[in-house]
Design an enzyme around this catalytic site. Structure first.
Site, PDB file in Angstrom:
ATOM      1  N   LYS B  78      -4.895  25.819 -10.861  1.00  0.00           N
ATOM      2  CA  LYS B  78      -4.988  26.416  -9.532  1.00  0.00           C
ATOM      3  C   LYS B  78      -6.472  26.594  -9.197  1.00  0.00           C
ATOM      4  O   LYS B  78      -7.280  26.907 -10.093  1.00  0.00           O
ATOM      5  CB  LYS B  78      -4.266  27.768  -9.557  1.00  0.00           C
ATOM      6  CG  LYS B  78      -4.131  28.468  -8.220  1.00  0.00           C
ATOM      7  CD  LYS B  78      -3.322  29.753  -8.399  1.00  0.00           C
ATOM      8  CE  LYS B  78      -3.125  30.513  -7.106  1.00  0.00           C
ATOM      9  NZ  LYS B  78      -2.315  31.737  -7.286  1.00  0.00           N
ATOM     10  N   SER B 153       1.442  32.149  -4.172  1.00  0.00           N
ATOM     11  CA  SER B 153       0.296  31.394  -3.727  1.00  0.00           C
ATOM     12  C   SER B 153      -0.016  30.155  -4.580  1.00  0.00           C
ATOM     13  O   SER B 153      -0.823  29.324  -4.174  1.00  0.00           O
ATOM     14  CB  SER B 153      -0.939  32.296  -3.725  1.00  0.00           C
ATOM     15  OG  SER B 153      -1.227  32.753  -5.032  1.00  0.00           O
ATOM     16  N   SER B 177       3.116  35.137  -7.613  1.00  0.00           N
ATOM     17  CA  SER B 177       2.538  33.846  -7.199  1.00  0.00           C
ATOM     18  C   SER B 177       2.728  32.693  -8.172  1.00  0.00           C
ATOM     19  O   SER B 177       2.439  31.543  -7.824  1.00  0.00           O
ATOM     20  CB  SER B 177       1.046  34.014  -6.907  1.00  0.00           C
ATOM     21  OG  SER B 177       0.867  34.684  -5.693  1.00  0.00           O
TER      22      SER B 177
END
Lengths: 96, 493
Positions: B78, B153, B177
């Site tokens: 990420k 996210s 997330s």
């Protein structure tokens, strides 16, 4: 309304955020909608409840005070948006 | 051999000489080139790094060196995990072009284990969002339906794994997330106990809640990844000196005798009946294998979301104060006073959701409101945590749906932040209590994936993995491939 439009300007100042007129207008609406929702916390009796300080029992996180490897000044300064020699450039904040 | 075969299968293939690390890296890069225009999972692709790392693994194998099972496996991070010399933007204009001078500890450990980094994943800006629509560089599509969101996210990471672009990825979980996008895309997402994995090099959002976690197609792969990234790190004072057990050895222990609590609040109004049915069926399977499942109550569940949306923005308003346009990141053009420079740099750089949360957090911490909002929320957080403590006196695990509903359509929640926040209602309590939790695919509702969420005692990731593995072994739906529109047609391999 919890947050008046004028108050949005003050909060933006505290948050160091430049907002345009449209953003201020929208922000007042959404902040109030969220604050109306979180009002439901008032229903919870917390009179004898301590505020959480840490999710886990504390432990000794201290280390020996010994120097370790670190990045060179040049590596840190490489990311400064504006610099002169070994110094970051910032706007003047002391009057001549 | 395909990337979707998972870590163990690919590692065995490399050991037998059926494929090489370079071939796997090329396969991942080709797949990204084929699919990512439609999916948008990657902000940066790193072919040179990937091929160099893969070649190093192949050379080490040729020298008959001992290699870990992760050696040569293509993966992604990420974009809020720092990678030395590789752009780390948090999907924000504020950090556009920023390449950190150091690596996140979780990445350092994986790289030492031979992991091959093919790129950095798209995400909601600064991890604030539940749909990956808040990226400054464009949204991510769900491989199961390109018109729908992948969750967030860590949506880019989950979608990349689901589409078979990489074998696994690391995400971060502050309010769900990792787990929520894993549920929306039909993969496994694990949020370890707060303090289990170092946060050094994870760009801070809400420091008392943030935790790094793996996303993979199987629970077994998550166990292998956690094995490498878990453990005390002197660079993160909040990482806890607790022994890391052999997770792989615990996988096959089965669930006989395991006591599962099923909170009625996790099946309340707002939970889609199709999602609830899938989860109940998955629990029935575990009961069939010798576990017991009994209804219980976590009475403060309904207050978790409200507490979170005060605490996380409050912490963010402090953490993101560092983006002032002076030391790194975006700086506003023109001549300004220092105060104007900070405000303009931030105003021009941050997107709408980040601004909203910074404003909310600043307000909650401001003079006159601190006790009514921040302090009250911290007290409610104590009550949420006590609910779990009470449950774990009777149960080994707590189980329910990961999300109230399946993936929603892109744009469905834009303009209504509260509606979007509701997608996190069932994942947030584990963050507030610092507990480990996992989302495991458990079926489909309206042809979209559903996640079973398991929450465990602090540092008992082993039991989560054991139960999750048993659930996955007994089911076959998770093996289904998502239809990915590559050039408008085609299916993922």
């Amino acid at each position: 309304m919890r947050v008046a439009r004028e108050q949005v300007g003050r909060i933006a100042e505290l948050a160091c955020l430049a907002l345009d007129e449209t953003e201020r207008e929208t922000m007042a609406c959404t902040l109030n909608a969220i604050l109306d929702y979180v009002e439901l916390l008032e229903r919870v009796d917390t009179s004898d409840v301590p505020a959480m300080a840490h999710v886990l029992p504390p432990w000794d996180a201290m280390r020996e005070d010994e120097p370790g490897p670190t990045l060179s000044p040049e590596e840190w300064l490489d990311h400064v948006p504006s610099r002169t020699g070994p110094f970051p450039m910032v706007p003047r904040f002391v009057e001549e | 051999m395909q990337l979707r075969d998972g870590v163990l299968c690919l590692a065995e293939g490399m050991r037998r000489g059926e494929c090489s690390a370079v071939e796997l890296a090329k396969a991942a890069l080709e797949r990204i080139a084929l699919l990512d225009d439609a999916l948008g999972c990657f902000l940066t692709v790193t072919p040179e790094t990937a091929l160099a790392q893969a070649e190093a693994v192949d050379r080490a194998r040729a020298r008959r060196e001992d290699l870990t099972v992760l050696a040569g496996i293509p993966m992604a991070l990420k974009d809020n995990l720092c990678t030395r010399g590789i752009a780390t933007t948090c999907a924000s204009r504020v950090l556009e072009g920023y390449a950190p001078p150091y690596d996140a500890t979780a990445w350092t450990r994986l790289r030492s284990a031979g992991a091959v980094l093919v790129g950095k994943n798209n995400m909601d800006e600064f991890a604030m969002g539940s749909s990956t629509e808040n990226s400054a560089f464009g949204p991510v599509a769900n491989p199961w339906d390109l018109e729908r969101v992948p969750g967030g996210s860590s949506g880019g990471s989950a979608a990349a794994v689901a589409a078979g672009e990489v074998v696994y990825a690391l995400g971060s979980d502050t309010g769900g997330s990792v787990r929520q996008p894993a549920a929306f895309t039909g993969v496994v997402g694990l949020k370890p106990t707060y303090g289990r994995v170092s946060r050094h090099g994870l760009v801070a959002f809400a420091s008392s809640l943030d935790q790094v976690g793996p996303i993979a197609r199987t629970v077994a792969d998550c166990a292998l990844i956690l094995q490498v990234i878990a453990g005390r790190d002197p660079l993160d004072a909040s990482s806890v000196p607790v022994d890391v057990p052999d997770y792989r050895a615990m996988l096959e222990a089965g669930v006989r005798g395991l006591r599962i609590g099923v909170p009625r609040e996790y099946f309340g109004p707002g939970v889609d009946p199709g999602v609830a049915d899938c989860v109940r069926e998955a629990l029935d399977v575990l009961v069939g294998q010798g576990a017991t499942a009994e209804e219980c109550s976590l009475p403060h569940t309904g207050y978790g979301l409200a507490a979170y949306y005060l605490l996380a923005p409050a912490e963010a308003s402090s953490n993101l104060a560092r983006y002032d346009g002076v030391r790194y990141g975006r700086r506003a053009d023109g001549r300004h006073t220092p105060r104007e420079l900070y405000a303009l740099s931030r105003g021009q750089g941050f997107g709408p959701e980040v601004k909203r949360r910074l404003m909310l957090g600043t307000y909650a911490l401001s003079s006159g409101y601190y006790e009514a909002y921040y302090l009250k929320a911290q007290k409610v957080r104590t009550l949420v945590s006590r609910d779990f403590q009470a449950a774990f006196e009777r149960f080994d695990l707590v189980a329910g749906p990961t999300t109230p509903d399946v993936a929603f359509r892109r744009g469905e929640c834009s303009g209504d932040p509260l509606k979007l926040y509701m997608a996190d209602a069932l994942t947030i309590p584990a963050n507030l209590a610092g507990l480990p939790a996992i989302s495991v695919p458990c079926g489909f509702s309206r042809s979209l994936p559903v996640g079973l969420q398991l929450v465990g005692r602090a540092f008992d990731e082993g039991t989560l993995l054991r139960a999750g593995h048993a659930s996955q072994q007994a089911a076959s739906q998770w093996r289904r491939s998502p239809p990915v529109a590559a050039g408008g047609k085609g299916a993922a391999t």
